[in-house]
Each structure stands twice: as C-alpha cells, then as structure tokens.
Design an enzyme around this catalytic site. Sequence first.
Site, PDB file in Angstrom:
ATOM      1  N   HIS A   1       0.877  -1.191   0.000  1.00  0.00           N
ATOM      2  CA  HIS A   1       0.000   0.000   0.000  1.00  0.00           C
ATOM      3  C   HIS A   1       0.902   1.225   0.000  1.00  0.00           C
ATOM      4  O   HIS A   1       1.459   1.596   1.035  1.00  0.00           O
ATOM      5  CB  HIS A   1      -0.903   0.002   1.240  1.00  0.00           C
ATOM      6  CG  HIS A   1      -1.905   1.122   1.245  1.00  0.00           C
ATOM      7  ND1 HIS A   1      -3.237   0.926   1.481  1.00  0.00           N
ATOM      8  CD2 HIS A   1      -1.755   2.457   1.059  1.00  0.00           C
ATOM      9  CE1 HIS A   1      -3.862   2.098   1.430  1.00  0.00           C
ATOM     10  NE2 HIS A   1      -2.981   3.037   1.184  1.00  0.00           N
TER      11      HIS A   1
ATOM     12  N   HIS B   1       1.693   5.337  -1.614  1.00  0.00           N
ATOM     13  CA  HIS B   1       1.315   6.524  -2.387  1.00  0.00           C
ATOM     14  C   HIS B   1       2.589   7.132  -2.971  1.00  0.00           C
ATOM     15  O   HIS B   1       3.483   7.543  -2.220  1.00  0.00           O
ATOM     16  CB  HIS B   1       0.606   7.540  -1.488  1.00  0.00           C
ATOM     17  CG  HIS B   1      -0.682   7.018  -0.953  1.00  0.00           C
ATOM     18  ND1 HIS B   1      -1.865   7.128  -1.647  1.00  0.00           N
ATOM     19  CD2 HIS B   1      -0.959   6.328   0.177  1.00  0.00           C
ATOM     20  CE1 HIS B   1      -2.836   6.544  -0.946  1.00  0.00           C
ATOM     21  NE2 HIS B   1      -2.307   6.044   0.162  1.00  0.00           N
TER      22      HIS B   1
ATOM     23  N   LYS C   1      -9.220   0.057  -6.140  1.00  0.00           N
ATOM     24  CA  LYS C   1      -9.207   0.638  -4.795  1.00  0.00           C
ATOM     25  C   LYS C   1     -10.456   1.455  -4.578  1.00  0.00           C
ATOM     26  O   LYS C   1     -10.706   2.455  -5.294  1.00  0.00           O
ATOM     27  CB  LYS C   1      -7.970   1.490  -4.615  1.00  0.00           C
ATOM     28  CG  LYS C   1      -7.919   2.292  -3.305  1.00  0.00           C
ATOM     29  CD  LYS C   1      -7.777   1.394  -2.088  1.00  0.00           C
ATOM     30  CE  LYS C   1      -7.761   2.185  -0.792  1.00  0.00           C
ATOM     31  NZ  LYS C   1      -6.535   2.959  -0.624  1.00  0.00           N
TER      32      LYS C   1
ATOM     33  N   HIS D   1     -10.458   1.492   1.508  1.00  0.00           N
ATOM     34  CA  HIS D   1     -10.194   2.380   2.655  1.00  0.00           C
ATOM     35  C   HIS D   1     -11.445   2.287   3.522  1.00  0.00           C
ATOM     36  O   HIS D   1     -12.476   2.873   3.185  1.00  0.00           O
ATOM     37  CB  HIS D   1      -9.964   3.824   2.209  1.00  0.00           C
ATOM     38  CG  HIS D   1      -9.736   4.763   3.357  1.00  0.00           C
ATOM     39  ND1 HIS D   1      -8.516   5.309   3.654  1.00  0.00           N
ATOM     40  CD2 HIS D   1     -10.593   5.225   4.304  1.00  0.00           C
ATOM     41  CE1 HIS D   1      -8.621   6.088   4.732  1.00  0.00           C
ATOM     42  NE2 HIS D   1      -9.866   6.044   5.150  1.00  0.00           N
TER      43      HIS D   1
ATOM     44  N   HIS E   1      -4.815  -0.713   5.561  1.00  0.00           N
ATOM     45  CA  HIS E   1      -4.323  -0.017   6.747  1.00  0.00           C
ATOM     46  C   HIS E   1      -5.244  -0.159   7.955  1.00  0.00           C
ATOM     47  O   HIS E   1      -5.739   0.844   8.481  1.00  0.00           O
ATOM     48  CB  HIS E   1      -4.023   1.469   6.462  1.00  0.00           C
ATOM     49  CG  HIS E   1      -5.046   2.232   5.651  1.00  0.00           C
ATOM     50  ND1 HIS E   1      -6.398   2.150   5.908  1.00  0.00           N
ATOM     51  CD2 HIS E   1      -4.905   3.072   4.612  1.00  0.00           C
ATOM     52  CE1 HIS E   1      -7.015   2.928   5.053  1.00  0.00           C
ATOM     53  NE2 HIS E   1      -6.153   3.491   4.237  1.00  0.00           N
TER      54      HIS E   1
ATOM     55  N   ASP F   1       1.456   2.453   3.508  1.00  0.00           N
ATOM     56  CA  ASP F   1       0.595   3.640   3.363  1.00  0.00           C
ATOM     57  C   ASP F   1       1.454   4.905   3.472  1.00  0.00           C
ATOM     58  O   ASP F   1       1.025   5.942   3.994  1.00  0.00           O
ATOM     59  CB  ASP F   1      -0.546   3.678   4.366  1.00  0.00           C
ATOM     60  CG  ASP F   1      -1.604   4.707   3.938  1.00  0.00           C
ATOM     61  OD1 ASP F   1      -2.385   5.162   4.797  1.00  0.00           O
ATOM     62  OD2 ASP F   1      -1.620   5.076   2.753  1.00  0.00           O
TER      63      ASP F   1
END
Length: 341
Positions: free
Chosen positions: A12, A14, A94, A131, A165, A237
């Site tokens: 995960h 970004h 996602k 999420h 997460h 994350d």
Amino acid sequence: MILELHSPLDMHLHLRDGDMLKLVAPLSSASFAGAVVMPNLVPPVADAEAVQAYRGRIMDACGGDVFKPYMTAFFRSYTEKELERLRDLVFGIKLYPAGATTNSEGGVKAMKDAEATMAMMQEMGIPLLVHGETHGFVMDREAEFLDIYRNLAEQFPRLTICMEHITTAAAVRLLDEFENLAATVTLQHLLITLDDVAGGMLRPHLFCKPIAKRPEDREALLKAALSGHPRLMFGSDSAPHPVHAKEACGCAAGVFTAPIALPRLAALFEEHDALDRLQGFVSGHACALYGLTPPAKTVRLERREMLVPDAYEGYGQKVVPMEAGCVIPWSLMQSGFTKMT
Ligand SMILES: NC(=O)N[C@@H](CC(=O)O)C(=O)O
Ligand SMILES: [Zn+2]
Ligand SMILES: [Zn+2]
C-alpha cells in the site's frame, strides 16, 4: 549482523505524481522489489489509459532500480468492457468512500451503487482494496465500517477484499471470520497510538487516516503481525505531503515512512524476537495470497545505526519522514544488486 529480505513488497504505497513522484519513487525502489501503488491522484487514476501512463511515469522516476509497480484503479462504476481492459493492467481496484481521505471526493457515496461492479470484479478475479472508514466520529470510523466489510465478504465470497491499513483490534478479529478478507497494516500503526499524535504537543507528521487508535488496538495489530498471520501484509501507506501541507492549521493526513520502513520493521521484529517472521510479513503472505511472482531482488539490511534525515528534498519538494532526526539501529545496505545492470 546482515538480514536478507527476498523481494520485499510494499502492499500500500502513495507515490503521487510530478515532482513529488520524482522525489519519493527512488526512496521506495531502493528498498522494495515492488509496491501496490494507490490511485488517489488528482484526477484519480480511473481508466486503462491513465493506469498505463502513470505506470510509465513511475518507471521513469525509479531509474534503473529493479522495481515492479502493481497498479490500481480508482473504484467507480465500470462497464464489463472497461473491467476486461483493466484486469490485465491492474493488481486491484481501490475503493474510497467519498470524502473519507486525501483526494477521495470522487469516491463511492453509497455501497449499493458499487455492487454491480463488485459482482463483475468477483467473476474476473480482480481484488477489491478498500479504505474502510465511515463518516462517523473519527475514532469509530473503522469500527463502524466493519459491518460493511462483513456484508461484502458474505455477498461476494469469491472476491478477495483487502481491508487497507487496519488500525483496530476489531478489524484483526474480523480477518479471522472470512477467508476472502485480507488486510494491510502500516509501520506507524504497529508503533504509535493517538497519544503519540495528540497526547502532548500535536505532531502533524504522525497524523494519518485512519487515525492511530488505542494501546489495545496497537497490541492486537502487533501480535497479529509478529505471529505471521497469513492474510496480514505490510502496506506502508507511505503518504508524502509537502512539509507546508503537514505543518499547517489544516494538516493533510498521511505519514511518510517509505525510506525508513524496512530498517524500522527489522528493529521492531528483532525487539520481539520475531525476525524470522519478517520475510512473510513483507513478501511471503502477499505472494501466497495473490499468487504474485515479484522481480527477484535481495535487499540487505545490516545492524548499523541509521540517522533518519530531518527531511527529504528534491525537485522543489520537501517531505518530513516519521522519526525524523531519530536513530534506527538497522540500515539498508547500499548494494549494486538492486540496479538493473
Ligand atoms: N492515509 C492517509 O492519511 N492519507 C493517504 C490516503 C489514505 O491512504 O487514506 C494519502 O494519500 O495522503
Ligand atoms: Zn486510505
Ligand atoms: Zn493510502
């Protein structure tokens, strides 16, 4: 002492875009053989062309490092034709509840609107990554979302659903209720609680969504990770925001951990005599669960102190990592093995 990790994966991540991508991508490709890259750009990555173009920009930003981006698309109502094009291009899709977190305004407003796409994803074997937060009281958002996870897992028993997460003991318990549920957990949620974020001076670089919870939640997450739960995977994350967006009255949500992730995880697992479980946590569980064959890449860590930089700067961007200025007893060994020769 040297620790070898084989094809570590960040499930995960970004990476952002533009100059921020150029700054942070090499900080992940130095440590990992691959990563599941999140689609919450502006605009979101929500079609085959955008996925392919973003993959190209990521590969350019990683230079010669051996690194496989596992791409994702932003969940929306897709046609069967769109999903058939996407399924060869993405690792998963996602789902962001609208407004739940960074760049998620275009997310799902009502789960019932998502069911048709989920049904097709189930038939096509495309994993659903979520999420999982409602819009309730900030400490209850994940716990309130667990009923939605339960309903989805029951409604789509052949769909792999990853609870991204996770931050609560209740989510860990739910993982054992359904075989088609998986979960990622971050480095920070194995280490901190809400007290670290807001118990003293407010610490913006520890603020993320879902917010860090109670000590008993952290203990449950840590116990599951250290015990080698086969459907719990490391997903950093790592969510870089420019320092001016973090050190602000309206502080952006996200903790930047990519450069310290593996050394800090080695220290944590060593502290709990669980170094032998680290390989599964950072690679084995994901490969077994999703049938991945990541690029062969041996990442070597050594028991040598690493002083975490106060910030990472480049391309006009400046990002502050978690534990900036602290010493971690492990370091990434610099080796040419990670570069494509
Ligand atoms: N985790 C965060 O606090 N922020 C992430 C989005 C997300 O993963 O929710 C981001 O992209 O900034
Ligand atoms: Zn999220
Ligand atoms: Zn995220």
